[in-house]
Motif scaffolding. Structure first.
Motif, PDB file in Angstrom:
ATOM      1  N   ARG A 316      12.213   2.779   0.498  1.00  0.00           N
ATOM      2  CA  ARG A 316      11.280   3.820   0.084  1.00  0.00           C
ATOM      3  C   ARG A 316      10.908   3.688  -1.394  1.00  0.00           C
ATOM      4  O   ARG A 316       9.732   3.808  -1.757  1.00  0.00           O
ATOM      5  N   VAL A 317      11.882   3.415  -2.257  1.00  0.00           N
ATOM      6  CA  VAL A 317      11.566   3.349  -3.684  1.00  0.00           C
ATOM      7  C   VAL A 317      10.676   2.144  -3.974  1.00  0.00           C
ATOM      8  O   VAL A 317       9.792   2.208  -4.847  1.00  0.00           O
ATOM      9  N   SER A 318      10.848   1.042  -3.241  1.00  0.00           N
ATOM     10  CA  SER A 318       9.963  -0.105  -3.423  1.00  0.00           C
ATOM     11  C   SER A 318       8.574   0.171  -2.856  1.00  0.00           C
ATOM     12  O   SER A 318       7.574  -0.275  -3.422  1.00  0.00           O
ATOM     13  N   ALA A 319       8.507   0.892  -1.756  1.00  0.00           N
ATOM     14  CA  ALA A 319       7.202   1.286  -1.231  1.00  0.00           C
ATOM     15  C   ALA A 319       6.462   2.154  -2.240  1.00  0.00           C
ATOM     16  O   ALA A 319       5.227   2.064  -2.386  1.00  0.00           O
ATOM     17  N   MET A 320       7.186   3.000  -2.960  1.00  0.00           N
ATOM     18  CA  MET A 320       6.563   3.825  -4.002  1.00  0.00           C
ATOM     19  C   MET A 320       6.003   2.951  -5.129  1.00  0.00           C
ATOM     20  O   MET A 320       4.965   3.270  -5.705  1.00  0.00           O
ATOM     21  N   LEU A 321       6.671   1.836  -5.433  1.00  0.00           N
ATOM     22  CA  LEU A 321       6.131   0.905  -6.427  1.00  0.00           C
ATOM     23  C   LEU A 321       4.837   0.294  -5.914  1.00  0.00           C
ATOM     24  O   LEU A 321       3.845   0.183  -6.662  1.00  0.00           O
ATOM     25  N   ASP A 322       4.796  -0.084  -4.642  1.00  0.00           N
ATOM     26  CA  ASP A 322       3.564  -0.611  -4.050  1.00  0.00           C
ATOM     27  C   ASP A 322       2.442   0.425  -4.103  1.00  0.00           C
ATOM     28  O   ASP A 322       1.273   0.085  -4.310  1.00  0.00           O
TER      29      ASP A 322
END
Length: 399
Positions: A316-322
């Motif tokens: 989820r936190v990497s998706a937020m970066l995307d």
């Protein structure tokens, strides 16, 4: 490298909820190629290099470059369009085999190329990023100092003084990964004119630059951490990162990499978990293999729970970066949570092996020891909780 074709996609058994399957097909292909290569070419040599505290052969560094793992986020060097979530799974895959391997890629791809990607001008990005992407250059990231770690934003003592088109840098750095093997180091120093932190690409062969390996380190032993002393090191203005003019840019680089450290911590947990499960299927006590005993299965379930929760948070936190919505506190919470759960997981893995868990050949004690370094670098647990606490309360409690 010995692997040319991507094996068929097979999810890790430790990916209990199958989240890896959500990756794009091209991303899965690269991940499978990476997994096959590190299992065949890297994993067999890891324990020996760890025991001797010796850096990876350059063939390993070149293999990582050939897979396109250096420079994945940057337009100038990425081999294909890829997501931050995919880059997280790469960090996990590397950490699963060896945390030092994940640290090497995080250093080159994230901190060094990240500093140039965030702080460099378009001309600097075009000049420098491809050379790091192919491993023609190997980088290090010089921020931490002997007297300045968590307080780098305010406590940086290394200075840079401009004289025409040249800067003179004086100071010292500590715990710098790749510090004795790098060709270039990103040095962060305070401008004596305005007091602002600026970044410099320093050739490690320049006069006045001296790196000394930190000996007797008992975690991340393959990573060559160094003490660096800079005495009147002269750097051309063209090698100053043109868009890095305050600590805000330094923090932006750290923000990009902190979530990937969280992913690597999950990988380190998985490496220990997998070794423990394998051992449990072979070790016989009281007439049956120990994986048939209730207490051992409880350990496995607790480890898998930690791993599964951590993967979900990281995804989820990497998706937020995307998506462009990730903030400092999001990455900080992921790093704090996953490294804390990692500490529990590697301890349970070691415990499930009894005394045999401290033997390097059984593949757990390396993950156990490396966890201690991962727990502290790129922001200690305490500092990350304070970043999250500030977001919760609106009050900074750092001092």
């Amino acid at each position: 490298m010995t692997v040319t074709a991507a094996p068929t996609f097979t999810a890790l058994p430790s990916d209990f909820y199958g989240m890896e399957a959500a990756l794009e097909d091209r991303e899965k292909d690269v991940l499978m190629r990476l997994r096959s290569w590190i299992e065949s070419d890297v994993k067999p040599i890891v324990n020996d290099h760890w025991a001797r505290a010796e850096f990876f052969p350059m063939s390993v560094v070149k293999g990582l470059a050939d897979l396109g793992l250096f420079g994945m986020p940057w337009e100038e060097t990425r081999p294909f369009e890829n997501s931050a979530v995919f880059r997280g799974w790469v960090a996990l895959e590397l950490g699963r085999v060896d945390a030092s391997l994940a640290t090497l890629v995080g250093m080159q791809n994230g901190l060094v190329m990240g500093a140039i990607g965030v702080g460099g001008s378009p001309e600097q990005r075009a000049e420098w990023l491809p050379k790091f992407a192919t491993a023609e250059y190997l980088g290090a990231f010089g921020l931490t100092e002997p007297l300045s770690g968590s307080d780098s934003a305010q406590g940086l003592r290394t200075t840079a003084t401009r004289e025409g088109d040249t800067w003179t840098i004086n100071g010292a750095k500590r715990w710098i990964g790749n510090g004795t093997v790098s060709t270039h180091t990103i040095i962060w120093a305070k401008d004596t004119a305005d007091g602002q932190v600026k970044g410099f690409i320093v050739d490690t062969t320049d006069p006045g630059y001296r790196a000394t390996k930190i000996e007797n380190k008992q975690a991340l032993r393959i990573v060559q951490n160094a003490d660096i002393v800079l005495t009147d090191v002269r750097v051309a203005e063209k090698n100053r990162l043109q868009n890095a003019n305050s600590f805000r840019e330094t923090a932006a680089v750290l923000r990009l990499t902190r979530a990937e450290v969280a992913w690597a911590a999950v990988g380190n947990s998985i490496g220990a978990y997998e070794a423990a499960v394998k051992y449990g299927s072979e070790r016989v006590q009281f007439g049956k293999t120990i994986d048939g005993h209730q207490l051992i299965q409880e350990h496995y379930a607790k480890m898998l729970g930690n791993i599964t929760a951590s993967i979900a948070m990281c995804a989820r936190v990497s998706a937020m970066l995307d998506e462009g919505t990730q903030r400092d506190e999001h990455a900080a919470l992921a790093k704090e949570f996953t490294t804390s759960r990692m500490r529990e997981t590697v301890a349970w893995a070691r415990e499930s092996m009894g005394g045999n868990g401290i033997v390097l050949d059984n593949d757990v004690i390396r993950h156990f020891a490396d966890a201690e370094a991962m727990f502290s670098y790129e922001g200690t647990r305490e500092m990350n909780t304070l970043i999250v606490g500030r977001a919760i309360t609106g009050k900074a409690a750092f001092v």
